[in-house]
Design an enzyme around this catalytic site. Structure first.
Site, mmCIF file in Angstrom:
data_model
loop_
_atom_site.group_PDB
_atom_site.id
_atom_site.type_symbol
_atom_site.label_atom_id
_atom_site.label_comp_id
_atom_site.label_asym_id
_atom_site.label_seq_id
_atom_site.Cartn_x
_atom_site.Cartn_y
_atom_site.Cartn_z
ATOM 1 N N ARG A 104 0.509 -1.210 0.005
ATOM 2 C CA ARG A 104 0.514 -0.209 -0.109
ATOM 3 C C ARG A 104 1.050 1.302 -0.141
ATOM 4 O O ARG A 104 1.878 1.425 1.052
ATOM 5 C CB ARG A 104 -0.411 0.376 1.320
ATOM 6 N N THR A 108 -1.295 7.602 -1.113
ATOM 7 C CA THR A 108 -2.648 7.038 -1.467
ATOM 8 C C THR A 108 -3.717 6.430 -0.591
ATOM 9 O O THR A 108 -4.290 6.054 -1.264
ATOM 10 C CB THR A 108 -2.167 7.004 -3.586
ATOM 11 N N ASP A 200 -0.197 -3.767 12.395
ATOM 12 C CA ASP A 200 -0.323 -3.475 10.997
ATOM 13 C C ASP A 200 0.384 -5.233 11.087
ATOM 14 O O ASP A 200 1.144 -5.534 12.066
ATOM 15 C CB ASP A 200 1.713 -2.834 11.237
ATOM 16 N N ASP A 203 4.458 -6.228 9.788
ATOM 17 C CA ASP A 203 5.366 -5.750 10.677
ATOM 18 C C ASP A 203 5.458 -6.969 12.314
ATOM 19 O O ASP A 203 6.185 -7.230 12.932
ATOM 20 C CB ASP A 203 5.169 -4.459 11.504
HETATM 21 C C1 PRP Z 1 -1.008 -4.905 4.255
HETATM 22 C C2 PRP Z 1 -2.645 -5.488 4.803
HETATM 23 C C3 PRP Z 1 -3.255 -5.994 3.214
HETATM 24 C C4 PRP Z 1 -2.991 -4.645 3.517
HETATM 25 C C5 PRP Z 1 -4.696 -4.220 3.501
HETATM 26 O O1 PRP Z 1 -0.228 -4.826 3.305
HETATM 27 O O2 PRP Z 1 -1.189 -6.246 3.945
HETATM 28 O O3 PRP Z 1 -2.595 -6.249 2.013
HETATM 29 O O4 PRP Z 1 -2.181 -3.537 3.875
HETATM 30 O O5 PRP Z 1 -5.034 -2.729 2.775
HETATM 31 P P1 PRP Z 1 -6.009 -2.850 2.297
HETATM 32 O O6 PRP Z 1 -6.755 -3.097 2.393
HETATM 33 O O7 PRP Z 1 -6.762 -0.940 2.496
HETATM 34 O O8 PRP Z 1 -5.467 -2.724 0.635
HETATM 35 P P2 PRP Z 1 0.850 -3.807 3.337
HETATM 36 O O9 PRP Z 1 0.894 -2.926 2.228
HETATM 37 O O10 PRP Z 1 0.737 -3.146 4.868
HETATM 38 O O11 PRP Z 1 2.166 -4.602 3.597
HETATM 39 P P3 PRP Z 1 2.919 -5.700 3.646
HETATM 40 O O12 PRP Z 1 2.040 -6.933 4.127
HETATM 41 O O13 PRP Z 1 4.399 -5.964 2.934
HETATM 42 O O14 PRP Z 1 3.229 -5.697 5.143
HETATM 43 N N1 URA Z 2 -2.800 -3.310 7.074
HETATM 44 C C1 URA Z 2 -2.436 -3.663 8.446
HETATM 45 O O1 URA Z 2 -1.306 -4.088 8.555
HETATM 46 N N2 URA Z 2 -3.290 -3.401 9.123
HETATM 47 C C2 URA Z 2 -4.511 -2.026 9.137
HETATM 48 O O2 URA Z 2 -4.603 -2.306 9.963
HETATM 49 C C3 URA Z 2 -4.862 -1.916 7.936
HETATM 50 C C4 URA Z 2 -3.688 -2.374 6.960
#
Ligand code: PRP
Ligand code: URA
Length: 209
Positions: A104, A108, A200, A203
């Site tokens: 993400r 944005t 998160d 993380d």
């Molecule tokens: C997080 C999560 C989803 C996304 C959800 O990933 O694991 O993939 O955000 O958000 P959305 O529904 O608003 O799209 P992130 O982008 O943090 O990446 P990561 O898994 O690499 O930590």
């Molecule tokens: N991605 C995460 O990891 N946590 C949230 O709450 C939303 C998006």
């Protein structure tokens, strides 16, 4: 219209509550994600096609049901989706695994694709897209778009936590996709994080913060 399945099983609720707690350490968080995924997979696979084969028991020959050959593809959205794969594979060890890399954009909140590799016969399989968090729904919609572009028709989405906003976005964009969530939360905050949520997921799974 796709259906939303929210799990009310006490074991799942208990484990989700433990994942939410900020003092839950990486090792336990990872184990809980896998345990919940295993329990959810039992229900997500309820309508898998069966095929009948002749076998021989110690008593006689008989026809018995087996899960049909090319049945499942698990597709984690990288990277947090990886935390749900092993739990599902414990239950369905013959499933093939594809990967979709999305993150993400912090400004944005829109998903950016950086990797996609699916099983060669993905279009013949029920594809279970896994990601712990369904927040705005942008990542899930983009992942399902990519999977459909490769010819897959039977797709399910499995999340640990979802916000109502994300559920609506996926249902509007992909009304043929059923969504399975361990818990449906209240809302998103100003940073598009799920409230009360668990923070998160990536993380916490990988210990990167
Ligand atoms: C997080 C999560 C989803 C996304 C959800 O990933 O694991 O993939 O955000 O958000 P959305 O529904 O608003 O799209 P992130 O982008 O943090 O990446 P990561 O898994 O690499 O930590
Ligand atoms: N991605 C995460 O990891 N946590 C949230 O709450 C939303 C998006």
């Amino acid at each position: 219209m796709g259906k939303l399945h929210v799990f009310d099983h006490p074991l799942i609720q208990h484990k989700v509550s433990m994942m939410r707690m900020k003092e839950t350490v990486t090792k336990d968080f990872r184990e809980l994600a896998n345990e919940i995924s295993l329990l959810m997979a039992y229900e997500v696979t309820r309508d898998l096609p069966l095929e009948s084969r002749e076998i021989e028991t110690p008593i006689c020959k008989t026809k018995a049901n087996f899960v049909a050959g090319r049945s499942i593809g698990v597709v984690p959205i990288l990277r947090a989706g990886l935390g749900m794969v092993d739990g599902i594979l414990t239950l369905v060890p013959n499933a093939k695994v594809g990967h979709i890399g999305l993150y993400r954009d912090p400004e944005t909140h829109m998903p950016v694709e950086y990797y996609c590799k699916l099983p060669v016969d993905a279009q013949d399989r029920t594809i279970i897209v896994v990601d712990p968090m369904l927040a705005t729904g942008g990542s899930a919609v983009a992942a399902i778009d990519f999977i459909k572009q490769r010819g897959c028709k039977d797709i399910k989405l499995m999340n640990l936590l979802a916000a109502p906003e994300g559920v609506k976005t996926v249902m509007d964009a992909h009304p043929d996709v059923d969504i399975y969530v361990a818990a449906l939360d209240e809302k998103l905050n100003d940073h598009a994080y799920i409230v009360p949520g668990l923070g998160d997921a990536g993380d916490r799974l990988f210990g990167t913060k």
